[in-house]
Scaffold this motif. Structure first.
Motif, PDB file in Angstrom:
ATOM      1  N   ALA A  64       0.821  -1.213   0.000  1.00 22.03           N
ATOM      2  CA  ALA A  64       0.000   0.000   0.000  1.00 22.03           C
ATOM      3  C   ALA A  64       0.860   1.270   0.000  1.00 22.03           C
ATOM      4  N   LEU A  65       2.172   1.134   0.195  1.00 20.16           N
ATOM      5  CA  LEU A  65       3.046   2.323   0.189  1.00 20.16           C
ATOM      6  C   LEU A  65       3.055   2.980  -1.188  1.00 20.16           C
ATOM      7  N   GLY A  66       2.829   2.194  -2.213  1.00 24.89           N
ATOM      8  CA  GLY A  66       2.815   2.731  -3.575  1.00 24.89           C
ATOM      9  C   GLY A  66       3.175   1.640  -4.557  1.00 24.89           C
ATOM     10  N   GLN A  67       2.797   1.826  -5.798  1.00 25.70           N
ATOM     11  CA  GLN A  67       3.088   0.843  -6.842  1.00 25.70           C
ATOM     12  C   GLN A  67       3.596   1.572  -8.072  1.00 25.70           C
ATOM     13  N   VAL A  68       4.569   0.955  -8.728  1.00 18.92           N
ATOM     14  CA  VAL A  68       5.133   1.549  -9.925  1.00 18.92           C
ATOM     15  C   VAL A  68       5.471   0.419 -10.897  1.00 18.92           C
ATOM     16  N   THR A  69       5.505   0.750 -12.178  1.00 23.34           N
ATOM     17  CA  THR A  69       5.960  -0.197 -13.191  1.00 23.34           C
ATOM     18  C   THR A  69       7.151   0.435 -13.894  1.00 23.34           C
ATOM     19  N   ASP A  70       8.231  -0.336 -14.053  1.00 20.07           N
ATOM     20  CA  ASP A  70       9.435   0.212 -14.675  1.00 20.07           C
ATOM     21  C   ASP A  70      10.131  -0.869 -15.504  1.00 20.07           C
ATOM     22  N   THR A  71      10.592  -0.490 -16.678  1.00 22.51           N
ATOM     23  CA  THR A  71      11.285  -1.436 -17.562  1.00 22.51           C
ATOM     24  C   THR A  71      12.784  -1.129 -17.561  1.00 22.51           C
ATOM     25  N   SER A  72      13.592  -2.166 -17.334  1.00 22.18           N
ATOM     26  CA  SER A  72      15.036  -1.958 -17.250  1.00 22.18           C
ATOM     27  C   SER A  72      15.787  -3.220 -17.676  1.00 22.18           C
ATOM     28  N   ASP A  73      17.097  -3.101 -17.771  1.00 23.80           N
ATOM     29  CA  ASP A  73      17.958  -4.202 -18.202  1.00 23.80           C
ATOM     30  C   ASP A  73      18.647  -4.848 -16.999  1.00 23.80           C
ATOM     31  N   ILE A  74      18.917  -6.141 -17.127  1.00 28.25           N
ATOM     32  CA  ILE A  74      19.640  -6.891 -16.090  1.00 28.25           C
ATOM     33  C   ILE A  74      21.075  -7.125 -16.568  1.00 28.25           C
ATOM     34  N   HIS A  75      22.038  -6.900 -15.688  1.00 31.70           N
ATOM     35  CA  HIS A  75      23.442  -7.205 -16.008  1.00 31.70           C
ATOM     36  C   HIS A  75      24.031  -8.039 -14.878  1.00 31.70           C
ATOM     37  N   CYS A  76      24.241  -9.310 -15.135  1.00 28.97           N
ATOM     38  CA  CYS A  76      24.789 -10.202 -14.113  1.00 28.97           C
ATOM     39  C   CYS A  76      26.308 -10.214 -14.216  1.00 28.97           C
ATOM     40  N   VAL A  77      26.968 -10.262 -13.091  1.00 27.39           N
ATOM     41  CA  VAL A  77      28.434 -10.254 -13.054  1.00 27.39           C
ATOM     42  C   VAL A  77      29.028 -11.464 -13.786  1.00 27.39           C
ATOM     43  N   TRP A  80      26.114 -12.412 -18.326  1.00 27.32           N
ATOM     44  CA  TRP A  80      24.885 -12.353 -19.142  1.00 27.32           C
ATOM     45  C   TRP A  80      24.100 -11.097 -18.792  1.00 27.32           C
ATOM     46  N   SER A  81      23.464 -10.545 -19.848  1.00 23.28           N
ATOM     47  CA  SER A  81      22.557  -9.408 -19.677  1.00 23.28           C
ATOM     48  C   SER A  81      21.228  -9.774 -20.309  1.00 23.28           C
ATOM     49  N   LYS A  82      20.158  -9.225 -19.756  1.00 24.72           N
ATOM     50  CA  LYS A  82      18.810  -9.471 -20.279  1.00 24.72           C
ATOM     51  C   LYS A  82      18.102  -8.134 -20.385  1.00 24.72           C
ATOM     52  N   PHE A  83      17.761  -7.742 -21.612  1.00 28.36           N
ATOM     53  CA  PHE A  83      17.129  -6.442 -21.840  1.00 28.36           C
ATOM     54  C   PHE A  83      15.621  -6.491 -21.578  1.00 28.36           C
ATOM     55  N   ASP A  84      15.058  -5.305 -21.325  1.00 28.60           N
ATOM     56  CA  ASP A  84      13.600  -5.085 -21.323  1.00 28.60           C
ATOM     57  C   ASP A  84      12.829  -5.941 -20.328  1.00 28.60           C
ATOM     58  N   ASN A  85      13.187  -5.822 -19.087  1.00 26.47           N
ATOM     59  CA  ASN A  85      12.434  -6.487 -18.022  1.00 26.47           C
ATOM     60  C   ASN A  85      11.461  -5.484 -17.416  1.00 26.47           C
ATOM     61  N   THR A  86      10.181  -5.810 -17.440  1.00 24.61           N
ATOM     62  CA  THR A  86       9.192  -4.912 -16.855  1.00 24.61           C
ATOM     63  C   THR A  86       8.869  -5.394 -15.443  1.00 24.61           C
ATOM     64  N   TRP A  87       9.242  -4.554 -14.496  1.00 23.72           N
ATOM     65  CA  TRP A  87       9.065  -4.881 -13.082  1.00 23.72           C
ATOM     66  C   TRP A  87       7.917  -4.069 -12.507  1.00 23.72           C
ATOM     67  N   GLU A  88       7.179  -4.654 -11.588  1.00 20.51           N
ATOM     68  CA  GLU A  88       6.110  -3.927 -10.903  1.00 20.51           C
ATOM     69  C   GLU A  88       6.235  -4.162  -9.412  1.00 20.51           C
ATOM     70  N   GLY A  89       6.085  -3.087  -8.631  1.00 24.08           N
ATOM     71  CA  GLY A  89       6.182  -3.217  -7.192  1.00 24.08           C
ATOM     72  C   GLY A  89       6.280  -1.867  -6.511  1.00 24.08           C
ATOM     73  N   VAL A  90       6.866  -1.872  -5.324  1.00 23.56           N
ATOM     74  CA  VAL A  90       6.929  -0.684  -4.474  1.00 23.56           C
ATOM     75  C   VAL A  90       8.225   0.076  -4.748  1.00 23.56           C
ATOM     76  N   PRO A  91       8.145   1.324  -5.234  1.00 19.04           N
ATOM     77  CA  PRO A  91       9.377   2.073  -5.467  1.00 19.04           C
ATOM     78  C   PRO A  91      10.096   2.330  -4.142  1.00 19.04           C
ATOM     79  N   PHE A  92      11.432   2.276  -4.143  1.00 18.46           N
ATOM     80  CA  PHE A  92      12.160   2.540  -2.904  1.00 18.46           C
ATOM     81  C   PHE A  92      11.758   3.889  -2.339  1.00 18.46           C
ATOM     82  N   ARG A  93      11.533   4.865  -3.209  1.00 21.88           N
ATOM     83  CA  ARG A  93      11.162   6.223  -2.793  1.00 21.88           C
ATOM     84  C   ARG A  93       9.898   6.216  -1.900  1.00 21.88           C
ATOM     85  N   ALA A  94       8.984   5.308  -2.180  1.00 24.35           N
ATOM     86  CA  ALA A  94       7.743   5.237  -1.390  1.00 24.35           C
ATOM     87  C   ALA A  94       8.041   4.750   0.035  1.00 24.35           C
ATOM     88  N   LEU A  95       8.954   3.785   0.141  1.00 29.09           N
ATOM     89  CA  LEU A  95       9.370   3.341   1.480  1.00 29.09           C
ATOM     90  C   LEU A  95      10.072   4.480   2.209  1.00 29.09           C
TER      91      LEU A  95
END
Ligand SMILES: Nc1nc2c(c(=O)[nH]1)N[C@H]1C(S)=C(S)[C@@H](COP(=O)(O)O)O[C@H]1N2
Ligand SMILES: [Mo]
Length: 197
Positions: A64-77, A80-95
């Protein structure tokens, strides 16, 4: 003619694919230890350390703190990298807006069910695109990818994107988390190839 994905540039002029990385379309599962058993009824997100008041959120309260949707890339050490991941959840800013930090709080340690930890500067957590995600590409996270909630920090290597998050501790100094203790870089910028210390 279209540009190969690996040659695309970001708005800041840096290559979209960081040096030493290759693109993958699958999604590898990587973690230390076994998948923790979690129950949404007893799930809590704890906030402690350099805060004026410790807090503990239930699953409903946290979402309930807030919800956001954001698309970003993953870069594993592990390269491997994975482009265009759409994540949904609580933005850190809301916490951040729901808690009161002491002025000395400059760093954070993320704590997970199962015992994993990882460290980040507060200013990195406050960047746009940093969120506690419950969904990926429109589906709830699977257990192996961090159900019910994982941190997502798109501008750092993916080991900072802790799965099965259960809390955050605020600190005045940077302390190494789990992989950082075992030789991973304390910060982990993929464009500077900050892989190992
Ligand atoms: N709780 C927890 N989170 C974790 C890890 C872990 O061992 N435990 N491993 C990290 C590492 S090293 C990587 S590369 C990513 C992998 O996430 P994925 O399995 O969803 O691809 O999770 C990160 N988050
Ligand atoms: Mo990793």
């Amino acid at each position: 003619m279209s540009t190969p994905a690996s040659k695309e540039l970001r708005p800041d002029g840096k290559p979209r694919l960081p040096p030493g990385q290759h693109l993958t379309t699958g999604w590898p599962v990587l973690h230390y230890g076994s998948i923790p058993r979690i129950d949404l009824e007893t799930w809590r997100f704890h906030v402690w350390g350099l805060v004026e008041e410790e807090k503990s959120f239930t699953w409903e309260e946290f979402n309930a703190l807030g919800q956001v949707t954001d698309t970003s890339d993953i870069h594993c050490v592990t390269t491997w990298s994975k482009f265009d991941n759409t994540w949904e959840g609580v933005p850190f800013r809301a916490l951040y807006d729901a808690i009161r930090l002491k002025p000395e709080a400059k760093y954070a340690m993320i704590h997970c069910y199962g015992g994993y930890t990882t460290n980040l500067p507060l200013e990195d957590l406050l960047r746009e695109g940093v969120l506690f995600a419950h969904s990926h590409n429109g589906q709830p996270l699977t257990k192996e990818h961090g159900w019910p909630m994982r941190l997502v920090v798109p501008h750092l290597y993916f080991w900072k994107s802790a799965k099965w998050v259960g809390g955050i501790q605020f600190l005045d100094r940077d302390r190494p988390g789990f992989w950082e203790t075992y030789g991973y870089h304390i910060y982990g910028d993929p464009w500077k190839e900050q892989r190992y210390a």
